[in-house]
Design a protein around this motif. Sequence first.
Motif, PDB file in Angstrom:
ATOM      1  N   SER A 133       9.366  52.462  29.045  1.00  0.00           N
ATOM      2  CA  SER A 133      10.184  51.317  29.471  1.00  0.00           C
ATOM      3  C   SER A 133      11.489  51.705  30.169  1.00  0.00           C
ATOM      4  O   SER A 133      11.797  51.177  31.250  1.00  0.00           O
ATOM      5  CB  SER A 133      10.478  50.413  28.271  1.00  0.00           C
ATOM      6  OG  SER A 133      11.122  51.135  27.239  1.00  0.00           O
ATOM      7  N   THR A 170       1.512  48.065  24.261  1.00  0.00           N
ATOM      8  CA  THR A 170       2.816  48.232  23.607  1.00  0.00           C
ATOM      9  C   THR A 170       3.420  46.882  23.225  1.00  0.00           C
ATOM     10  O   THR A 170       3.076  45.848  23.817  1.00  0.00           O
ATOM     11  CB  THR A 170       3.770  48.963  24.583  1.00  0.00           C
ATOM     12  OG1 THR A 170       5.124  48.795  24.151  1.00  0.00           O
ATOM     13  CG2 THR A 170       3.692  48.411  25.991  1.00  0.00           C
ATOM     14  N   ILE A 171       4.363  46.927  22.291  1.00  0.00           N
ATOM     15  CA  ILE A 171       5.190  45.750  22.027  1.00  0.00           C
ATOM     16  C   ILE A 171       5.883  45.294  23.317  1.00  0.00           C
ATOM     17  O   ILE A 171       6.226  44.131  23.475  1.00  0.00           O
ATOM     18  CB  ILE A 171       6.254  46.024  20.943  1.00  0.00           C
ATOM     19  CG1 ILE A 171       7.041  47.319  21.231  1.00  0.00           C
ATOM     20  CG2 ILE A 171       5.627  46.081  19.566  1.00  0.00           C
ATOM     21  CD1 ILE A 171       8.220  47.570  20.289  1.00  0.00           C
ATOM     22  N   TYR A 195       7.269  48.414  33.084  1.00  0.00           N
ATOM     23  CA  TYR A 195       6.405  48.974  32.034  1.00  0.00           C
ATOM     24  C   TYR A 195       5.575  47.869  31.382  1.00  0.00           C
ATOM     25  O   TYR A 195       4.349  47.965  31.273  1.00  0.00           O
ATOM     26  CB  TYR A 195       7.297  49.660  30.997  1.00  0.00           C
ATOM     27  CG  TYR A 195       6.589  50.266  29.803  1.00  0.00           C
ATOM     28  CD1 TYR A 195       5.623  51.247  29.949  1.00  0.00           C
ATOM     29  CD2 TYR A 195       6.943  49.877  28.504  1.00  0.00           C
ATOM     30  CE1 TYR A 195       5.008  51.818  28.831  1.00  0.00           C
ATOM     31  CE2 TYR A 195       6.338  50.451  27.390  1.00  0.00           C
ATOM     32  CZ  TYR A 195       5.364  51.417  27.561  1.00  0.00           C
ATOM     33  OH  TYR A 195       4.773  51.987  26.462  1.00  0.00           O
ATOM     34  N   GLY A 235      11.887  55.885  26.268  1.00  0.00           N
ATOM     35  CA  GLY A 235      11.645  54.486  25.940  1.00  0.00           C
ATOM     36  C   GLY A 235      12.850  53.836  25.284  1.00  0.00           C
ATOM     37  O   GLY A 235      13.903  54.466  25.094  1.00  0.00           O
ATOM     38  N   THR A 236      12.677  52.575  24.920  1.00  0.00           N
ATOM     39  CA  THR A 236      13.736  51.799  24.283  1.00  0.00           C
ATOM     40  C   THR A 236      13.825  52.121  22.790  1.00  0.00           C
ATOM     41  O   THR A 236      14.876  51.987  22.183  1.00  0.00           O
ATOM     42  CB  THR A 236      13.433  50.301  24.512  1.00  0.00           C
ATOM     43  OG1 THR A 236      13.330  50.106  25.925  1.00  0.00           O
ATOM     44  CG2 THR A 236      14.506  49.402  23.957  1.00  0.00           C
ATOM     45  N   THR A 237      12.706  52.549  22.210  1.00  0.00           N
ATOM     46  CA  THR A 237      12.683  52.837  20.773  1.00  0.00           C
ATOM     47  C   THR A 237      13.014  54.297  20.452  1.00  0.00           C
ATOM     48  O   THR A 237      12.945  54.700  19.288  1.00  0.00           O
ATOM     49  CB  THR A 237      11.294  52.491  20.179  1.00  0.00           C
ATOM     50  OG1 THR A 237      10.287  53.260  20.861  1.00  0.00           O
ATOM     51  CG2 THR A 237      10.973  51.019  20.337  1.00  0.00           C
ATOM     52  N   TRP A 331      11.825  41.959  23.254  1.00  0.00           N
ATOM     53  CA  TRP A 331      10.591  42.436  22.627  1.00  0.00           C
ATOM     54  C   TRP A 331      10.379  41.795  21.248  1.00  0.00           C
ATOM     55  O   TRP A 331      11.338  41.290  20.644  1.00  0.00           O
ATOM     56  CB  TRP A 331      10.644  43.958  22.472  1.00  0.00           C
ATOM     57  CG  TRP A 331      10.350  44.700  23.747  1.00  0.00           C
ATOM     58  CD1 TRP A 331      10.113  44.175  24.982  1.00  0.00           C
ATOM     59  CD2 TRP A 331      10.288  46.130  23.893  1.00  0.00           C
ATOM     60  NE1 TRP A 331       9.892  45.191  25.879  1.00  0.00           N
ATOM     61  CE2 TRP A 331       9.988  46.393  25.256  1.00  0.00           C
ATOM     62  CE3 TRP A 331      10.447  47.222  23.026  1.00  0.00           C
ATOM     63  CZ2 TRP A 331       9.845  47.693  25.753  1.00  0.00           C
ATOM     64  CZ3 TRP A 331      10.307  48.502  23.515  1.00  0.00           C
ATOM     65  CH2 TRP A 331      10.002  48.737  24.864  1.00  0.00           C
TER      66      TRP A 331
HETATM   67  C1  LIG Z   1       7.529  50.803  22.480  1.00  0.00           C
HETATM   68  C2  LIG Z   1       7.179  51.595  23.670  1.00  0.00           C
HETATM   69  O1  LIG Z   1       6.254  51.253  24.367  1.00  0.00           O
HETATM   70  C3  LIG Z   1       7.979  52.785  24.041  1.00  0.00           C
HETATM   71  N1  LIG Z   1       8.339  53.575  22.903  1.00  0.00           N
HETATM   72  C4  LIG Z   1       9.238  52.351  24.749  1.00  0.00           C
HETATM   73  O2  LIG Z   1      10.236  52.149  24.046  1.00  0.00           O
HETATM   74  O3  LIG Z   1       9.185  52.169  25.972  1.00  0.00           O
END
Ligand SMILES: CC(=O)[C@H](N)C(=O)O
Length: 373
Positions: A133, A170-171, A195, A235-237, A331
Amino acid sequence: MPIVKNVSRAVSQLLQSSGCGCGISIVPVRCIGVSPRQVASDASFHSVSFSESDHPRVLITGGLGQLGVGLAKLLRKHFGKNNVILSDIRKPADSVFYSGPFIYADILDYKNLREIVVNNRITWLFHYSALLSAVGEANVPLARAVNITGLHNVLDIAAEHNLRLFVPSTIGAFGPTSPRDPTPDLCIQRPRTIYGVSKVHAELMGEYYHYRYGLDFRCLRYPGIISADSQPGGGTTDYAVQIFHDAIKTGKFQCNLKPDTRLPMMYIDDCLKATLEVMEAPAEALSMRTYNISAMSFTPEELAQEVQKHVPELQVTYNVDEVRQAIADSWPMNFDDRNARRDWGWKHDYDLPELVTTMFSFLGSDSRIAQAN
Ligand SMILES: CC(=O)[C@H](N)C(=O)O
Ligand SMILES: NC(=O)C1=CN([C@@H]2O[C@H](COP(=O)(O)OP(=O)(O)OC[C@H]3O[C@@H](n4cnc5c(N)ncnc54)[C@H](O)[C@@H]3O)[C@@H](O)[C@H]2O)C=CC1
């Protein structure tokens, strides 16, 4: 550029078909020059092309990222070292290179990918290549190419060679107009990242190829994945992995999301277990082709509190990254995975306390800054 021929015939077949992928005589998947790639009507789509006693021959694309090496390890345990080929466009570390077959594969190079599938008699393909993302927002053209054009190549090759195909979603395939707490399998999906858009596209294209051509497409929507021995790819996580490393190395962690940002997360072993289980599930058990899977959901503050049980000296500060925060705010906060649990028996093993204990036992609590001082 690829050309889809016989559009009107294909459309009329689609409109006439019952949606089960049966009864279609010849389906042009993609035509280049005078060598149309076709899927014949009598192909056995819902069972893979190896006999019951044989193991699948596996290819993993994008295998040198956070998840691919662990997946290869798990699959090699089940199917034998030489039946699982890891691939990427990057150079593997020695430990990866010498642990089993590795090959260069650029998913944007259709012919090369097809050659690999043919020469190695691949029957299962795990398509892990992607831009995640945050890096996707930083390079939209590349994310579009890898996540969308690359997926098209993989889908066509999988359909042409009768592969069982796993593509992770993905979430991030949900957006601010989706129900966020909890997010069910079927609801509005209007993500606001390239993404997310590419992953919704992958879900829909995979399901379309399944119903239209009989492709054995299987897809799980992963939460943010947490692993000890591999780094996240942008990513964001990612913060939920970084906190462990920083707790051990410096005893200080600067979080790029707000303390109350709740996101679904999962320990890597659960993620890989689910991936193998859905690939092994009998086709009749799958009432859908894209499933949410869930394990836990927490905020940075809650994670920090759990980490502080192991590293009480850990100091956490917050320096919010606006791009990542906006993504996270759009999300899901909690994922509804009841369909996966009902259809193929999905069950997670790790909740937050077990995750944190396991991460520290992997990363080695001896090296903690707190103890070193
Ligand atoms: C949750 C994902 O798809 C990934 N880790 C992200 O943060 O982009
Ligand atoms: N890690 C996570 O938290 C989550 C991951 N996923 C999905 O799981 C899959 C794997 O994720 P990660 O391992 O975390 O990703 P990653 O970003 O760590 O690795 C992706 C890999 O793709 C490779 N790649 C890029 N361009 C390529 C190309 N042209 N040809 C071949 N390979 C190419 C990269 O070299 C990289 O090794 C991705 O599809 C991702 O969207 C989904 C949800 C959560």
